[in-house]
Design an enzyme around this catalytic site. Sequence first.
Site, PDB file in Angstrom:
ATOM      1  CE  LYS A 154      -3.872  -2.138  -0.026  1.00  0.00           C
ATOM      2  NZ  LYS A 154      -4.841  -2.004  -1.087  1.00  0.00           N
ATOM      3  CE  LYS A 156      -7.157   0.424  -4.427  1.00  0.00           C
ATOM      4  NZ  LYS A 156      -7.605  -0.957  -4.416  1.00  0.00           N
ATOM      5  CE  LYS A 180      -4.460  -9.567  -3.768  1.00  0.00           C
ATOM      6  NZ  LYS A 180      -4.350  -8.140  -4.136  1.00  0.00           N
ATOM      7  CG  ASP A 182      -3.967  -3.293  -4.410  1.00  0.00           C
ATOM      8  OD1 ASP A 182      -5.003  -3.963  -4.564  1.00  0.00           O
ATOM      9  OD2 ASP A 182      -3.796  -2.525  -3.458  1.00  0.00           O
ATOM     10  CD  GLU A 183      -7.509  -3.647  -6.503  1.00  0.00           C
ATOM     11  OE1 GLU A 183      -6.911  -4.370  -5.681  1.00  0.00           O
ATOM     12  OE2 GLU A 183      -7.945  -2.515  -6.229  1.00  0.00           O
ATOM     13  CG  HIS A 272      -8.215  -8.863  -6.640  1.00  0.00           C
ATOM     14  ND1 HIS A 272      -9.289  -8.052  -6.916  1.00  0.00           N
ATOM     15  CD2 HIS A 272      -7.619  -8.351  -5.536  1.00  0.00           C
ATOM     16  CE1 HIS A 272      -9.342  -7.083  -6.002  1.00  0.00           C
ATOM     17  NE2 HIS A 272      -8.340  -7.243  -5.151  1.00  0.00           N
ATOM     18  CE  LYS A 312     -10.568  -1.521   1.407  1.00  0.00           C
ATOM     19  NZ  LYS A 312      -9.319  -0.925   0.972  1.00  0.00           N
ATOM     20  CB  SER A 355      -8.385  -9.121   1.344  1.00  0.00           C
ATOM     21  OG  SER A 355      -7.662  -7.979   0.978  1.00  0.00           O
ATOM     22  N   GLY A 380      -3.217  -2.468   4.584  1.00  0.00           N
ATOM     23  CA  GLY A 380      -3.159  -1.200   5.302  1.00  0.00           C
ATOM     24  C   GLY A 380      -2.886  -1.461   6.788  1.00  0.00           C
TER      25      GLY A 380
HETATM   26  C1  CAP Z   1      -7.248  -4.528   0.417  1.00  0.00           C
HETATM   27  C2  CAP Z   1      -7.296  -4.440  -1.105  1.00  0.00           C
HETATM   28  C3  CAP Z   1      -8.071  -5.542  -1.773  1.00  0.00           C
HETATM   29  C4  CAP Z   1      -9.490  -5.649  -1.322  1.00  0.00           C
HETATM   30  C5  CAP Z   1     -10.307  -6.486  -2.253  1.00  0.00           C
HETATM   31  C6  CAP Z   1      -7.843  -3.121  -1.561  1.00  0.00           C
HETATM   32  O1  CAP Z   1      -6.521  -3.514   1.001  1.00  0.00           O
HETATM   33  O2  CAP Z   1      -6.012  -4.528  -1.599  1.00  0.00           O
HETATM   34  O3  CAP Z   1      -8.042  -5.310  -3.140  1.00  0.00           O
HETATM   35  O4  CAP Z   1      -9.491  -6.231  -0.076  1.00  0.00           O
HETATM   36  O5  CAP Z   1     -11.534  -6.665  -1.726  1.00  0.00           O
HETATM   37  O6  CAP Z   1      -7.316  -2.635  -2.566  1.00  0.00           O
HETATM   38  O7  CAP Z   1      -8.798  -2.655  -0.971  1.00  0.00           O
HETATM   39  P1  CAP Z   1      -6.603  -3.186   2.580  1.00  0.00           P
HETATM   40  P2  CAP Z   1     -12.176  -8.070  -1.545  1.00  0.00           P
HETATM   41  O8  CAP Z   1      -6.366  -4.474   3.314  1.00  0.00           O
HETATM   42  O9  CAP Z   1      -5.527  -2.194   2.847  1.00  0.00           O
HETATM   43  O10 CAP Z   1      -7.955  -2.635   2.866  1.00  0.00           O
HETATM   44  O11 CAP Z   1     -11.210  -8.941  -0.826  1.00  0.00           O
HETATM   45  O12 CAP Z   1     -13.386  -7.783  -0.729  1.00  0.00           O
HETATM   46  O13 CAP Z   1     -12.453  -8.518  -2.921  1.00  0.00           O
HETATM   47 MG    MG Z   2      -6.601  -4.248  -3.644  1.00  0.00          MG
END
Ligand code: CAP
Ligand code: MG
Length: 432
Positions: A154, A156, A180, A182-183, A272, A312, A355, A380
């Site tokens: 983080k 992202k 990991k 990020d997406e 993801h 969140k 996550s 985070g």
């Molecule tokens: C989490 C995360 C993930 C989400 C995906 C984000 O970051 O990297 O992509 O958790 O959601 O970008 O929000 P944090 P889900 O841990 O810092 O919040 O797993 O619900 O698909």
């Molecule tokens: Mg993410």
Amino acid sequence: MNKKIEWYHDFINLKYKPKSDDLKVLYYFEPAKGISKEDSIGRIASESSTGTWTTLYELPPRMKKLMATAYEIKGNFVKVAYPLDLWESGNAPQLLSGIAGNIFGMKALNNLRLLDVSLPQSYIKHFKGPKLGISGLRKYFKIYDRPLTGAVLKPKIGFSALEHTRIAKETWLGGFDLVKDDENLTSTKFNNFYKRVDLMTKMRDKVEKETGEIKDALLNITSETKEMMKRAKYLHDKGWKYAMIDVVVSGTAAVQTLRETLGDYGMGIHAHRAMHASFDRNEKHGITMQFLAKIMRLIGVEQIHSGTAVGKLVGSKEEVQSIATTLREKNVKEKLPYHLEQNWHHIKPSFPVSSGGLHPGLVPEELEIFGKDLILLISGGIHGHPKGTRAGAMATMQAIDAFNKKISLEDYSKNNKELAQSLEKWGRLKPR
Ligand code: CAP
Ligand code: MG
């Protein structure tokens, strides 16, 4: 004008008993104003199988055998059976074009939600499922008594490949198994995929030597399909066990192709689900996350984001537990309105991934909800630790230890300062 112009009602038969090799789908539906329940149900079964909007001049005799049948109606829920012959073997996109296709846009329906599908053995036998499965991955990591842990860098996106690798090192040294991407991080001017893999490989080897532990990463190969295959090979050549794919935006066809490629390398897919909430968030319309998870287990991802219930992002406790059941169990019992029965036969289980907005203070509640067969991603919640990433990862591992030893976080933090610092900052906060 009393000529029959529609044949929608031909798709309803409440006396029909589904055959053992029928596919069965559970839908929630709300008819539009002025449309009867039967008219809307007939449209669901018709448009998702062999129908069209009007009667036709001629129908080959085969057609009767291929039509779907709505066979059970309870309130606003309907079950529809689809004959096996309607479906091409091993073709996931085709299944979605039928049971999750045009029907969502029909004017006669105000809302339509696909809740689940029950797939017979004769259909699932053409799919491979996960290459490694939960036990295969546990054996690889030699970790049996706790969730596998990981963190997304983080913020992202924005780090260079070198900066990325330095943070990865801290995450691994704090005790985490996985780092990991990020997406939305793929291959950019400032962080090229191949360079990132080179640097991460060197760092992984160094950290593995130093710690004696197995470390891996969820490096995001999402791209055009042939480029994904190239990136998958590159990861294989550098000894990684996983590749990460944004499975919704890439599509089921690409995920099927990559399951073949990666499976040949003995590697698994981290899925993801970015974009899922565009179709699963409205409780009355669209497709459930649970259904998406089922299709992904069928195709063969090792793990897929499933929500947290406490973090969140949206997703209730019942919903995330139903996703976990679909992913992990061999014999799923019907539990309405969440899922239909499903026997997975040869298909191995996949891990749910929790996550989004997690931190050490939420670990006990999360493990209570999911149990230990989980990929726990805290991002985070480690990089924002008052003493930095490594201390954040340590605090998380301490929280897992405390849970396993049935000691409260508060008591455990007396002798574990990283956990104490984390609790001081976030306590048990549930972020929004
Ligand atoms: C989490 C995360 C993930 C989400 C995906 C984000 O970051 O990297 O992509 O958790 O959601 O970008 O929000 P944090 P889900 O841990 O810092 O919040 O797993 O619900 O698909
Ligand atoms: Mg993410």
